[in-house]
Design an enzyme around this catalytic site. Structure first.
Site, short mmCIF file in Angstrom:
data_model
loop_
_atom_site.label_atom_id
_atom_site.label_comp_id
_atom_site.label_asym_id
_atom_site.label_seq_id
_atom_site.Cartn_x
_atom_site.Cartn_y
_atom_site.Cartn_z
N GLU B 280 0.82 -1.21 0.00
CA GLU B 280 0.00 0.00 0.00
C GLU B 280 0.85 1.26 0.00
O GLU B 280 0.58 2.22 0.71
CB GLU B 280 -0.96 0.00 1.19
CG GLU B 280 -1.96 -1.15 1.13
CD GLU B 280 -2.98 -1.13 2.26
OE1 GLU B 280 -4.11 -1.58 2.03
OE2 GLU B 280 -2.65 -0.69 3.37
N LYS B 354 -2.69 -11.96 8.44
CA LYS B 354 -4.10 -11.75 8.78
C LYS B 354 -4.85 -13.07 8.69
O LYS B 354 -4.57 -13.88 7.81
CB LYS B 354 -4.74 -10.71 7.85
CG LYS B 354 -4.14 -9.32 8.01
CD LYS B 354 -4.94 -8.26 7.26
CE LYS B 354 -4.26 -6.89 7.47
NZ LYS B 354 -5.05 -5.75 6.97
N ASP B 359 -9.14 -8.93 4.20
CA ASP B 359 -8.91 -7.86 5.16
C ASP B 359 -10.04 -7.74 6.19
O ASP B 359 -10.78 -6.77 6.16
CB ASP B 359 -8.74 -6.53 4.41
CG ASP B 359 -8.11 -5.45 5.28
OD1 ASP B 359 -7.67 -5.77 6.39
OD2 ASP B 359 -8.06 -4.30 4.83
N GLU B 387 -13.02 -1.93 12.02
CA GLU B 387 -12.95 -1.24 10.74
C GLU B 387 -14.09 -1.64 9.80
O GLU B 387 -14.78 -0.79 9.25
CB GLU B 387 -11.61 -1.50 10.06
CG GLU B 387 -11.50 -0.83 8.69
CD GLU B 387 -10.12 -1.01 8.05
OE1 GLU B 387 -9.22 -1.57 8.69
OE2 GLU B 387 -9.96 -0.58 6.89
#
Lengths: 676, 676
Positions: B280, B354, B359, B387
């Site tokens: 990213e 993760k 995500d 999130e």
């Protein structure tokens, strides 16, 4: 170095290199405008201005009542001597620059020219903010506000609330150049600050900020441009210490009168106020049980003794709509709100109406309020800054769309078509108080407008205001000839061709057939087919597996079409007679609906979106041929933006085509590749 | 007043009101942790700590090698005397708080308890930024950074670049309370700053910032928590003045060694570094033609002499994907990038993966990298901050989802199922260097977590790390009993029921059947069905008029399923055997596809989205019954958030149902109202 736009000094000087000037203002007296003409002759033209008329070849003469208009002028040529005459020094400003343009364009003057402006009010609205940002600005920071020399290209994100006494940029040379540009195309009014008035911007109407506003206004005044300010309806509470802003409250009226008196003491030719009230969160008369006429008239009465005007925006709608309720229709809002107030506004109050019923989309019908109001001064609002038209990244010369809108039948007369320019004086209470306004597209960028070719919109807007007979092509030709005077004819033709086709090209690859608002919600640039579809802004397309578009008919839809005059409504109500370019604005139709073009809606969508990218590829190819034939800065500027436009057009093509293919399941009849 | 979470002083003191403490650390020596226990006995418990063992009722004794684990503890009760023993003072911290919890829960200890942590590394990652904001933080500003007393709820918008030497908040009392909470549930590691390391945050590893980091680390150290920092891979260039960051360059290695030596001089028990590299937009080894093992091992070698660790995030993917190319699949990225590097990482390097391949969506399969790596230390990453799970506005107790993921067969063994906790030590190079990490959900809000019930996730995460045998229900019961000790059983049952059902309730009204990412792109909260559909993030649902979902099969899709072990892949490859809750993650199916539940996909979508709102209505109804039975602040906090959750659930229901109804044209079989 700052770009000279359409007043390149070398070109101007060449065009007038043999002239000797004489200025006669004895009948009206020397003033700021006549002194400005003298300065421009000396500094811009670098030519002499003689004291004996007989030594001159160009004579500028102010003669009261020589013409019917105090802004118009006449040009006569005889025996090698040019006479430019007008009633006022204002008129001489316009005559002087009009004559210069004619000379730069290389034409000869064979017979007497009399030029009277089509619109009395020819205004530019800045949405500049006191922190230096510009709401919906795509050419850098404000030229009025901000820190000296700063030009960060930050996205406009919010309205500044921060207090600060020193919010002015102080770049007076730039403001002077800008004022000259505006005057040279006939603009006579400018509003300095955003209509969303927050924080220190509310205080611009008071000292010490007003003193700095006066310095700016003085420059505009030299160029015959009146300065306006946007004001916050709640100022009496926020900065005046009152406990109400009720427009019928005597203390509130007294506060505004005192404030206005103060302003005119500083700025004798101050234009007046622009007000956005009860709209998108701004305060307004509704809080006190009053209507928009009550609100506007309060300002009008305070301004009237000084000859000022209040310009009241009709952009009022519910921005918290429920997408579930298909009976709601944002397009109805302006008419529903203001039609009942027709005849109630003071003679120096003006209602400013956006030309379309929604918000400057690439394809919109004319607002039904324009035609419906019969005893109200109206200003028609345009947007030069390309909020929904490509952010001055994509080339988009807007005059074709604007002029087509103005040429629409307003339905004012039951029997014959009445276009917008013909209609405005018929509806006016005071015919001096009508005209056009447009949101500025300039900023601190070196070329003023980000995209060099976007200068043509500023130029063209001014020309459209002054001379209603000009076509979009003619204006593009003028601008190109002035701006690219030093290149060859073929290059100029390429640029003109790009301008002339650009508005249609852009429209071809964005939301189809007038349905609008398929843009990204965060900045209104680029494609976001569903970004507004379930949001609160009242801008939907209602696409499903069978069809798309908004049913605004009287028979089965929101009834919006009923706001138009019967003759117009009848044509729009029937999908078979409704114009293609606004079909989906008015009707929800199957993808297989056949347009006047003979294509189905779905095939039209595919075809136009493939064609849009091809058109941009053409622009790129032909622009590349201009390398070395125009100045490098412009070449690179446009070349770089064309590449960005291409990426944008490809995204639009692919997302729109894929979206509607996934929806409809109907393949492209030409078998081109559509991503699944 | 700051919320006491699960350590309400009155409840704690009541539970231990008759106890007299004795602390014997003679065998290991007094240290920061033993002094901390003495302080907590005196200040939190307000109980005496005597010097003669015979006067005590609770004895805490450090005895080297009494247990196999240096963190585990034993509790024995005999003749009214409790003995808490462990090898180290660290162990006594855990034993002390575990014993307190048991007392607060009212249980009696009948036989010897030996408690060894399930995971060696039990870590919390803060995404706190030096300007006081928290990336993806929903509970106010950072407790570490920012201005004293400031707690603006600004949305996280960007990574701060501004330089400033005084970025620390200095609220040491709050940090101490926080460290106590973490230790009380067994957390032993904390990373202070965001993994996107920009601006002054890059300098935290140097003086003078390091001196303030050391003050914070000292507090954590008292509670047996190691402090880590996130570092920027490009620090040698940005702050070191080098012209490369090549991990194989001797000067770069020397710079990191010197920097690490400096850190350990200030913070002897410093934990190490967390690194997000080549992800990213963050810098990383790819710029120098090196791979992630080269990058991680450079840090590992610098940290090794001090016993430090480097934790290297496997969250690496192409964030500029082309939505048009259906062969691309972001889910493949971690495996494709890191599987070839298996066995190449140093013994003190840890790969942080993760738990799902994308995500932290509401429903995701287990990452295939977990199971595929066979010679690498792994940390499994969770996200406590909500999130994609409701922003701590919607109630969402995450333990059911986390524990279900951990209980998944990793496919490590060809014959028998190996769950995640069983797998990690099998793959480890150094079994001390495995465990869990999770992104923090706390901030400056009075109740730490914005939504009071979101405290249960922080509590539960710690408990899950320590004791792998606990169920989600059991943890919810613990937290509720500790937090709401003063209310009645029925009220506690209501709260437990809300927690236990909340994860499934949330999942029921968001993106269906594991397809994920139908959230608003600007903040990941609320519904935006198509917000990511044509974007660059690789998160699509590919819905069309016939069906929906992502084909990740080997036979016809992206081949992602082939990353799983054959036994697992076979079950996923067939839409008929693929679990319903991840069906659309793995398969593109017609709306009429019949689920294991017997419903069609489209009817499942309608049913769950109607049910979601009904469940929230139930929460509101039952929560309302708690008025006056729990503290007002909590009652009002949750009541207010439930109303916001209801509005959110209604938007999800209506937009999802309308979207899929417009797409499929299939009506709800129960005839409920779906907006067109």
């Amino acid at each position: 170095m700052i770009d000279h736009m359409w007043l390149e000094p070398n070109v101007v000087r060449d065009a007038v290199r043999d002239e000797v000037f004489f200025l006669d203002v004895s009948a009206v007296g020397e003033d700021a405008r006549s002194l400005r003409i003298r300065a421009d002759i000396a500094e811009l033209l670098e030519r002499p201005c003689v004291t004996d008329e007989r030594d001159s070849t160009v004579r500028l003469m102010a003669r009261p009542s020589v013409l019917e208009s105090d802004e118009g002028f006449a040009i006569d040529v005889a025996d090698g001597v040019t006479e430019i005459t007008g009633n006022t020094t204002r008129a001489l400003i316009y005559g002087f620059y009009d004559w210069m343009r004619r000379r730069m364009l290389g034409g000869t003057i064979d017979e007497r020219i009399v030029s009277i402006p089509s619109q009395p009010i020819r205004m530019i609205d800045h949405w500049d903010q006191t922190d230096g940002s510009v709401e919906r600005g795509y050419a850098g920071e404000s030229i009025f506000f901000g820190r000296w020399n700063s030009n960060e290209h930050h996205e406009y994100l919010e309205f500044p609330e921060r207090g600060d006494s020193d919010v002015f940029r102080g770049d007076m040379a730039r403001i002077e150049a800008y004022a000259r540009f505006l005057a040279s195309v006939g603009i006579n009014a400018v509003s300095l600050n955003n209509v969303n008035v927050r924080g220190v911007a509310i205080r611009l109407i008071t000292h010490p900020w007003l003193d700095r506003v006066a310095q700016i206004a003085r420059i505009f005044s030299e160029y015959a441009i009146d300065t306006y300010l946007s004001v916050n309806f709640a100022a009496p509470k926020i900065i005046g210490g009152l406990d109400t802003c009720d427009p019928l409250d005597p203390a509130v009226n007294a506060w505004w009168r005192r404030t206005v008196d103060d302003i005119y003491a500083m700025i004798p030719d101050f234009g007046g106020f622009v007000v956005k009230a009860d709209s998108e969160g701004e305060p307004g008369p509704f809080s006190y049980g009053r209507d928009h006429a009550d609100g506007a008239n309060m300002f009008a009465r305070a301004l009237e003794p000084h000859g000022g005007r209040v310009i009241w925006r009709a952009f009022v709608y519910d921005c918290h709509m429920d997408w579930r309720d298909r009976t709601l229709d944002r397009a109805r809002a302006a008419y529903d709100t203001f039609r009942p107030l027709d005849g109630r506004f003071e003679a120096n109050a003006i209602l400013q109406v956006k030309f379309g019923p929604i918000d400057f989309q690439p394809s919109e019908p004319l607002s039904p309020l324009i035609g419906a109001m019969r005893h109200t001064n109206l200003i028609v609002e345009f947007q030069i800054t390309a909020e929904y038209l490509g952010h001055q990244i994509d080339v988009n010369y807007m005059l074709p769309q604007w002029l087509a809108s103005l040429d629409t039948d307003t339905g004012y007369d039951a029997d014959t078509a009445v276009t917008v320019p013909a209609y405005l004086p018929l509806a006016a209470v005071d015919r001096r108080n009508i005209g056009y306004a447009a949101v500025a597209n300039i900023g601190m960028d070196d070329n003023w407008t980000g995209h060099k070719l976007a200068q043509a919109n500023l130029y063209g807007y001014g020309r459209m205001c002054w001379d209603g007979s000009l076509t979009a092509d003619a204006i593009a030709r003028e601008w190109t000839s002035l701006t690219f005077a030093r290149t060859d004819d073929e290059a100029r033709e390429t640029i003109e061709w790009m301008l002339d086709t650009s508005n249609a090209t852009y429209e071809s690859y964005v939301a189809p057939l007038g349905v609008g608002f398929m843009v990204k919600r965060e900045n209104h640039y680029g494609v976001g087919v569903n970004d507004f579809e379930y949001d609160r802004w009242g801008t939907y397309h209602y696409s499903d597996r069978d069809g798309t578009g908004v049913d605004r008919t009287v028979a089965t839809g929101t009834g919006y079409i009923g706001q138009y005059a019967p003759r117009i409504a009848a044509a729009l109500e029937d999908a078979g007679t409704c114009p293609d370019d606004v079909l989906l604005f008015f009707h929800h139709v199957p993808y297989t609906h056949v347009l006047h073009s003979g294509k189905t809606v779905i095939q039209h969508i595919y075809d136009t979106h493939f064609a849009g990218v091809e058109a941009v590829d053409d622009y790129i190819r032909r622009w590349d041929g201009l390398r070395g034939r125009i100045d490098d800065a412009t070449f690179e500027n446009v070349a770089e933006r064309l590449q960005r436009q291409r990426r944008n057009a490809i995204e639009w093509r692919d997302q729109i085509n894929t979206y509607f293919h996934r929806m409809s399941g109907i393949p492209d009849s030409h078998g081109r590749s559509i991503h699944r």
